[in-house]
Design an enzyme around this catalytic site. Structure first.
Site, PDB file in Angstrom:
ATOM      1  N   HIS A 187       0.649  -1.122   0.097  1.00  0.00           N
ATOM      2  CA  HIS A 187      -0.371   0.107  -0.250  1.00  0.00           C
ATOM      3  C   HIS A 187       0.995   1.361   0.157  1.00  0.00           C
ATOM      4  O   HIS A 187       2.219   1.530   0.216  1.00  0.00           O
ATOM      5  CB  HIS A 187      -0.906   0.285   1.314  1.00  0.00           C
ATOM      6  CG  HIS A 187      -0.020   0.475   2.785  1.00  0.00           C
ATOM      7  ND1 HIS A 187       0.433   1.420   3.420  1.00  0.00           N
ATOM      8  CD2 HIS A 187       0.218  -0.742   3.277  1.00  0.00           C
ATOM      9  CE1 HIS A 187       0.828   0.811   4.207  1.00  0.00           C
ATOM     10  NE2 HIS A 187       0.572  -0.217   4.385  1.00  0.00           N
TER      11      HIS A 187
ATOM     12  N   ARG B 262      -5.835   1.097   4.295  1.00  0.00           N
ATOM     13  CA  ARG B 262      -5.112   1.387   3.493  1.00  0.00           C
ATOM     14  C   ARG B 262      -4.257   0.415   2.216  1.00  0.00           C
ATOM     15  O   ARG B 262      -4.235   1.092   1.217  1.00  0.00           O
ATOM     16  CB  ARG B 262      -3.546   1.725   4.387  1.00  0.00           C
ATOM     17  CG  ARG B 262      -2.764   0.404   5.215  1.00  0.00           C
ATOM     18  CD  ARG B 262      -2.213   0.670   6.479  1.00  0.00           C
ATOM     19  NE  ARG B 262      -1.503   0.207   7.240  1.00  0.00           N
ATOM     20  CZ  ARG B 262      -2.172  -1.225   8.168  1.00  0.00           C
ATOM     21  NH1 ARG B 262      -3.408  -0.961   8.830  1.00  0.00           N
ATOM     22  NH2 ARG B 262      -1.062  -1.587   8.301  1.00  0.00           N
TER      23      ARG B 262
ATOM     24  N   GLU C  29      -1.106  -7.139   7.521  1.00  0.00           N
ATOM     25  CA  GLU C  29       0.078  -6.149   8.037  1.00  0.00           C
ATOM     26  C   GLU C  29       0.462  -7.740   9.343  1.00  0.00           C
ATOM     27  O   GLU C  29      -0.329  -8.042   9.970  1.00  0.00           O
ATOM     28  CB  GLU C  29       0.152  -5.351   8.581  1.00  0.00           C
ATOM     29  CG  GLU C  29       1.344  -4.327   8.892  1.00  0.00           C
ATOM     30  CD  GLU C  29       2.691  -4.879   8.338  1.00  0.00           C
ATOM     31  OE1 GLU C  29       3.189  -5.737   7.753  1.00  0.00           O
ATOM     32  OE2 GLU C  29       4.128  -4.112   7.804  1.00  0.00           O
TER      33      GLU C  29
ATOM     34  N   HIS D 282       0.754  -5.882   1.927  1.00  0.00           N
ATOM     35  CA  HIS D 282       1.328  -4.959   3.149  1.00  0.00           C
ATOM     36  C   HIS D 282       3.254  -5.418   3.402  1.00  0.00           C
ATOM     37  O   HIS D 282       2.905  -5.824   2.692  1.00  0.00           O
ATOM     38  CB  HIS D 282       0.559  -5.217   4.839  1.00  0.00           C
ATOM     39  CG  HIS D 282       0.033  -4.792   5.075  1.00  0.00           C
ATOM     40  ND1 HIS D 282      -0.982  -3.488   5.197  1.00  0.00           N
ATOM     41  CD2 HIS D 282      -1.855  -5.526   4.446  1.00  0.00           C
ATOM     42  CE1 HIS D 282      -2.253  -3.464   5.421  1.00  0.00           C
ATOM     43  NE2 HIS D 282      -2.627  -4.565   4.372  1.00  0.00           N
TER      44      HIS D 282
END
Length: 254
Positions: free
Chosen positions: A15, A66, A93, A188
């Site tokens: 991202h 995100r 993440e 991520h």
């Protein structure tokens, strides 16, 4: 764009810059959004994919905004907002436990740079976990309501991140790729590192030095056995290496 053409069937994109990337905070599963720079990075990623002529049959992302918003922007840029999109918490993440929300420099001042370096960069040592009654624990988040409680992390190392990403890869991505479908994954830094480690058979020792820059598509041409025939950043290796070095120097985590 200085990269070369790759006949890719898999593209991974970290991202764009998030608000806590900018503020140098440990983010993990905290759901922060993109900065204006992060939005621009997502547009750039989409343009790079479009200019490379890469098309997809499906896209995947995590359940954190995100990454989701980065994917939306990319799909608009490649004029494919109609693509089927899957979301999976296993692409989230790495969970940074009790470090989430803390400024990295301040944390280093409190605990020592060496200890924070171990928490951040070792392969198999997780940071201190969140207490089970902490309001940020994922068991209190409705998006994980149907996930077994014992599967939800309170803190993760990269090793533990790989252990949750790999079942997604084996059950979702690998069968699709073997079936000839082309996949776009917006995720991520650490979930992408886990996938790259698996694909490229990177050792536990070497993976600690791999940094994934924000908003730069990493393209793979995989053969029928999902071995890497070719890989490269669409922006070019020099530009990507400079961006990755900046990530390492700044100590950003996604």
């Amino acid at each position: 764009m200085s990269g070369h053409a790759i006949d890719a069937n898999l593209v991974l994109v970290r991202h764009g810059q998030s608000r806590w990337n900018l503020e140098n905070r440990f983010t993990g599963w905290i759901d922060v959004d993109l900065t204006p720079q992060g939005i621009a990075e997502a547009h750039s990623a989409g343009r790079q994919i479009r200019e490379a002529g890469i098309e997809f049959d499906a896209a995947w992302t995590s359940v954190l905004q995100r990454a989701i918003h980065t994917l939306w922007i990319i799909l608009d840029e490649i004029k494919a907002p109609w693509l089927p999109v899957g979301r999976d918490w296993r692409l989230n993440e790495r969970h940074y436990g009790a470090l989430q929300g803390l400024n990295k420099a301040e944390t280093a001042a409190e605990h020592g740079e060496q200890q924070v370096h171990i928490w951040r960069r070792s392969y198999d040592i997780p940071p201190p976990p969140l207490d089970s009654d902490h309001p940020d624990h994922p068991r209190f988040d409705r998006r994980y309501a149907h996930t077994p409680a014992d599967a939800l992390p309170a803190a993760e190392s990269l090793k533990l991140t790989l252990e949750r990403v790999l079942p997604w890869w084996e059950s979702v991505a690998a069968p699709a790729l073997r079936d000839g479908r082309r996949l776009l994954v917006a995720a991520h830094g650490n979930s992408i590192r886990a996938i790259v480690k698996h694909l490229e058979s990177i050792s536990d020792e070497e993976i600690v030095d791999l940094n994934i820059p924000t908003g730069m598509p990493l393209a793979f041409a995989l053969d029928a056995e999902l071995r890497v025939d070719e890989r490269g950043y669409l922006a070019g290796e020099e530009e990507a290496a400079a961006a990755a070095a900046a990530v390492a120097a700044q100590g950003r985590a996604s």
